[in-house]
Scaffold this active site. Structure first.
Site, PDB file in Angstrom:
ATOM      1  N   ASP A  26       0.830  -1.207   0.000  1.00 19.05           N
ATOM      2  CA  ASP A  26       0.000   0.000   0.000  1.00 19.05           C
ATOM      3  C   ASP A  26       0.864   1.256   0.000  1.00 19.05           C
ATOM      4  O   ASP A  26       1.947   1.269   0.581  1.00 19.05           O
ATOM      5  CB  ASP A  26      -0.896  -0.023   1.250  1.00 19.05           C
ATOM      6  CG  ASP A  26      -1.974   1.039   1.205  1.00 19.05           C
ATOM      7  OD1 ASP A  26      -2.329   1.497   0.101  1.00 19.05           O
ATOM      8  OD2 ASP A  26      -2.469   1.409   2.279  1.00 19.05           O
ATOM      9  N   ASN A  74     -10.572  -2.457  -5.912  1.00 24.62           N
ATOM     10  CA  ASN A  74      -9.735  -1.534  -6.692  1.00 24.62           C
ATOM     11  C   ASN A  74     -10.340  -1.156  -8.036  1.00 24.62           C
ATOM     12  O   ASN A  74      -9.895  -0.192  -8.677  1.00 24.62           O
ATOM     13  CB  ASN A  74      -8.334  -2.116  -6.910  1.00 24.62           C
ATOM     14  CG  ASN A  74      -7.470  -2.074  -5.671  1.00 24.62           C
ATOM     15  OD1 ASN A  74      -6.524  -2.842  -5.531  1.00 24.62           O
ATOM     16  ND2 ASN A  74      -7.787  -1.178  -4.727  1.00 24.62           N
TER      17      ASN A  74
END
Length: 249
Positions: A26, A74
Site C-alpha cells: 500500500d 480496486n
C-alpha cells in the site's frame, strides 16, 4: 513501527522465521503524489519493489509469500489508473517468467483472474505452468482478490458438494472450508505486514489470518526496503504466539 529489542545480524540467523508472510502493498499513489508525479508512476515503483522484496524473501528462507496486488474493490479507481495497472501486470509478469524462474520461485495467483483481458489471462496461465517446475518459495499474487469474495466462492463450492451428495453437512468443519480457499494446501500466514501508515486489513486473507501477527509500518510501499522487512521479522521473532492458549508461568 513498534519498538523491538536491538538485534544484530548475527542474532538474526538464530531467530525463528515465519513460514508464510503476507504483505499489503500500500502507498504507491501517495508516494507519487508527494513527488508531483502521476499515480501510475507510484505503481511502477511499487511493482519494481515487489520483485526486489520477493527475491529477498526467497533468499532468506521464507517458504510462502502472499502479496496483495489488486483487490476486488480496486475496480472503483479511475479508469486511467486501472488501465496503467493492467499494463504493469503484463509487463512484470513477462519479466517474472524469466527472473523468478532463475530464482526458483513458484508463482501462484489468488482471486478471480477470469475478469482480466485474454492476453493477461494467457500470461497468468503461462506463469503458473512454468511454476510447476520450480521448487523454491511459493509466491502468491492476489489479483482481483477479496477475502469476502473468496469465502463466498468457498461456500458455494461446498454447497454444491452437499447438494450432489459428495459431502455430508455434518462433515463440514474448518479444515473443509480451508480446502476450498485459494490458498488450499498452504499454511496460514504467520505474519502480515502493511506499510503506508494505514491500520486496516482491507479484506486480505480474512479466514487465513485468524491467528496471524500483524505489523503496521509508517512507510510507503515503494520505499519499503529489505532492511524494513528485517525489522518486521525481528518484531515477529519477539511476539508471544499463544493461539488462544496461555503462556506457561
Amino acid at each position: 513501527m513498534e519498538q523491538v529489542p536491538n538485534q544484530n545480524r548475527a542474532d538474526r540467523s538464530q531467530r525463528p522465521l515465519p513460514r508464510h508472510v503476507g504483505i499489503i502493498m500500500d502507498g504507491n499513489g501517495r508516494w507519487a503524489q508527494r513527488r508531483g508525479l502521476p499515480r501510475s508512476a507510484g505503481h511502477k515503483e511499487g511493482a519494481k519493489n515487489f520483485k526486489r522484496i520477493a527475491k529477498y524473501c526467497n533468499r532468506i528462507g521464507i517458504q510462502y509469500l502472499t502479496v496483495y496486488a489488486f483487490s476486488t474493490e480496486n475496480w472503483k479507481r479511475p479508469a486511467l489508473e486501472i488501465k496503467a495497472l493492467m499494463l504493469l501486470f503484463k509487463q512484470y509478469l513477462k519479466e517474472a517468467l524469466d527472473e523468478f524462474e532463475e530464482e526458483n520461485i513458484q508463482i501462484r495467483f489468488l482471486g478471480d483472474t477470469s475478469v482480466f483481458s485474454s492476453d493477461l489471462q494467457e500470461l497468468i496461465r503461462q506463469t503458473q505452468e512454468a511454476a510447476k517446475k520450480q521448487t523454491g518459495m511459493v509466491l502468491n499474487i492476489a489479483m482481483n482478490y477479496g477475502g469476502r469474495a473468496e469465502l463466498v466462492s468457498a461456500v458455494k463450492a461446498i454447497c454444491a458438494k452437499v447438494t450432489s451428495g459428495e459431502l455430508e453437512q455434518n462433515e463440514i468443519d474448518e479444515a473443509t472450508i480451508s480446502q476450498y480457499l485459494d490458498t488450499a494446501g498452504q499454511p496460514d500466514p504467520d505474519l502480515i505486514i502493511r506499510p503506508s501508515g494505514e491500520y486496516r486489513t482491507s479484506n486480505f486473507l480474512l479466514w487465513q489470518s485468524a491467528y496471524a501477527e500483524y505489523l503496521f509500518m509508517d512507510i510507503l510501499w515503494p520505499d519499503f526496503t529489505p532492511e524494513n522487512l528485517e525489522e518486521a521479522l525481528d518484531a515477529y521473532a519477539h511476539r508471544n504466539r499463544r493461539f488462544g492458549g496461555v503462556t506457561p508461568v
